[in-house]
Design an enzyme around this catalytic site. Sequence first.
Site, short mmCIF file in Angstrom:
data_model
loop_
_atom_site.label_atom_id
_atom_site.label_comp_id
_atom_site.label_asym_id
_atom_site.label_seq_id
_atom_site.Cartn_x
_atom_site.Cartn_y
_atom_site.Cartn_z
N THR A 232 0.85 -1.20 0.00
CA THR A 232 0.00 0.00 0.00
C THR A 232 0.88 1.25 0.00
OG1 THR A 232 -0.15 -0.05 2.42
CG2 THR A 232 -1.95 -1.09 1.22
N SER A 233 2.17 1.09 -0.38
CA SER A 233 3.08 2.25 -0.29
C SER A 233 3.31 2.91 -1.64
CB SER A 233 4.39 1.84 0.36
OG SER A 233 4.20 1.80 1.75
N ARG A 234 4.18 2.35 -2.45
CA ARG A 234 4.43 2.89 -3.79
C ARG A 234 4.67 1.72 -4.72
NH1 ARG A 234 2.20 6.68 -2.41
NH2 ARG A 234 2.87 8.85 -2.24
N ASP A 258 -2.45 -1.65 -3.48
CA ASP A 258 -3.22 -0.40 -3.61
C ASP A 258 -2.46 0.56 -4.53
OD1 ASP A 258 -5.44 1.33 -2.78
OD2 ASP A 258 -3.90 2.52 -1.76
N GLU A 263 0.83 3.15 -12.44
CA GLU A 263 -0.53 3.61 -12.14
C GLU A 263 -0.86 4.99 -12.68
OE1 GLU A 263 -0.17 3.54 -7.74
OE2 GLU A 263 -0.75 5.64 -7.79
N HIS A 296 -5.31 2.93 -5.44
CA HIS A 296 -4.71 3.97 -4.59
C HIS A 296 -5.77 4.67 -3.73
CE1 HIS A 296 -0.75 6.40 -4.43
NE2 HIS A 296 -1.40 6.54 -3.28
N GLN A 297 -6.51 3.87 -2.98
CA GLN A 297 -7.59 4.42 -2.15
C GLN A 297 -7.34 4.27 -0.66
OE1 GLN A 297 -10.83 1.41 -3.38
NE2 GLN A 297 -11.23 1.65 -1.21
N PHE A 299 -5.80 5.96 1.42
CA PHE A 299 -5.92 7.22 2.18
C PHE A 299 -7.35 7.73 2.26
CE2 PHE A 299 -6.97 10.40 -1.01
CZ PHE A 299 -6.84 9.64 -2.15
P1 NAD Z 1 7.31 7.53 7.35
O1 NAD Z 1 8.32 8.46 6.77
O2 NAD Z 1 6.69 7.84 8.65
O3 NAD Z 1 7.98 6.07 7.45
C1 NAD Z 1 8.77 5.51 6.44
C2 NAD Z 1 9.80 4.57 7.09
O4 NAD Z 1 10.56 4.00 6.02
C3 NAD Z 1 10.79 5.31 8.01
O5 NAD Z 1 10.81 4.68 9.27
C4 NAD Z 1 12.12 5.17 7.28
O6 NAD Z 1 13.22 5.02 8.16
C5 NAD Z 1 11.90 3.91 6.45
N1 NAD Z 1 12.79 3.86 5.28
C6 NAD Z 1 12.99 4.82 4.36
N2 NAD Z 1 13.88 4.41 3.43
C7 NAD Z 1 14.25 3.15 3.81
C8 NAD Z 1 15.15 2.20 3.26
N3 NAD Z 1 15.84 2.45 2.14
N4 NAD Z 1 15.30 1.02 3.90
C9 NAD Z 1 14.60 0.76 5.04
N5 NAD Z 1 13.73 1.62 5.60
C10 NAD Z 1 13.56 2.81 4.99
O7 NAD Z 1 6.22 7.33 6.21
P2 NAD Z 1 4.71 6.85 6.41
O8 NAD Z 1 3.85 8.02 6.67
O9 NAD Z 1 4.68 5.67 7.31
O10 NAD Z 1 4.37 6.39 4.90
C11 NAD Z 1 5.00 5.27 4.30
C12 NAD Z 1 4.67 5.26 2.83
O11 NAD Z 1 3.27 4.99 2.65
C13 NAD Z 1 4.84 6.61 2.11
O12 NAD Z 1 6.18 6.84 1.74
C14 NAD Z 1 3.96 6.44 0.92
O13 NAD Z 1 4.72 5.86 -0.13
C15 NAD Z 1 2.90 5.45 1.37
N6 NAD Z 1 1.55 6.05 1.42
C16 NAD Z 1 0.56 5.45 0.70
C17 NAD Z 1 -0.72 5.99 0.72
C18 NAD Z 1 -1.87 5.34 -0.04
O14 NAD Z 1 -2.94 5.94 -0.13
N7 NAD Z 1 -1.71 4.15 -0.57
C19 NAD Z 1 -0.97 7.14 1.47
C20 NAD Z 1 0.07 7.71 2.22
C21 NAD Z 1 1.32 7.15 2.19
#
Ligand code: NAD
Length: 331
Positions: A232-234, A258, A263, A296-297, A299
Amino acid sequence: MKVAVFSVHNFERDYLIKSNAGRHELILLPTPLSESTVALARGCDAVSIFTADNAKAGVLTELSRMGINYVAIRAAGYNQVDLKKAKELNIKVARVPAYSPYAIAEHTIALILALNRKLMRAHQRVMDLNFSLDGLVGFDMNGKTVGVIGTGKIGTVFIQILRGFGCKVLAYDEFKNPIVEQMAGVSYTDFDSLCKQSDIISLHVPLNDGTRYMINSKTIALMKPGVMLINTSRGALIKTKDVIEGLKSRHIGSLGIDVYEEEEGLFFYDHSDADILEDDTISRLMTFKNVLITAHQAFLTETALTNIADTTVSNLDYFSRRESSPNEISA
Ligand code: NAD
């Protein structure tokens, strides 16, 4: 401030209008920002963009030429903006760093439960008056090992929910989170051990040079046969073609996504009038019964939309006062 708000979707329109409360002149545009649409911002003081807009060097240069020095992102991620170029042009960029980690963490759980208990197939059967249960067997979440990659805001909430299910959690992050370290039933480990020992693996890291394609044929080979993979990240955290091979060989038991690496231009839009789906990769993914895709929902909750709109308008307030927003980001 007069603001060209690009990529405005119906789901966020009312939240933006309510949060703004007439403070700024918002020009709400459904089109994404790109080299071919940047001219729509002419005469504005700032632009606001969403996740799939293009604020790369060419677009930023054009904005600067038009005298626009402010970009307000209505999201946390900023990989759509060339921050180096923005700094060079003295364009200020602000984002919404956090709006509801609960929204994304809870959607992640929804994907896991729907896949595990085969809810899509179950619903289709019931609608077809087929009340049989064969082929719908799931597993207890209680006692399962879940590998959580990324223990920031979302990963931490996700772990808290998992502990409620009685799951054992293996965590991996380049920086250990002291809150997570103190949680019972959770231990940090290295990436390979997490892959080898987890029944479910869920990704919560941003997309960067260290995380791009972290799930590929080599790392999939380390995983337990039958593993459930959730993203659900990227999209580009996983090499989709390798995951398809993993699904075909049945090494990957199920996949919930997601986000998808291609996309852009696909998700967030209604393509139901199109004759064909051009993208062969997602077409193949859509043929698997053990793959669940949402567009991508994660959020998309009332709380998150309210917070996104409030923070964006607050960032515009800072811009209009020529003050630095606490949410400003720079190269
Ligand atoms: P955050 O910055 O609070 O946490 C990210 C974590 O990843 C941090 O603890 C960081 O240390 C770790 N990290 C970064 N690079 C790394 C690497 N190379 N190796 C290991 N760990 C690493 O971010 P968050 O708010 O928890 O969000 C996480 C991700 O969720 C966002 O970057 C975004 O891509 C995704 N996201 C998706 C949606 C959605 O609707 N699907 C919405 C918001 C965020």
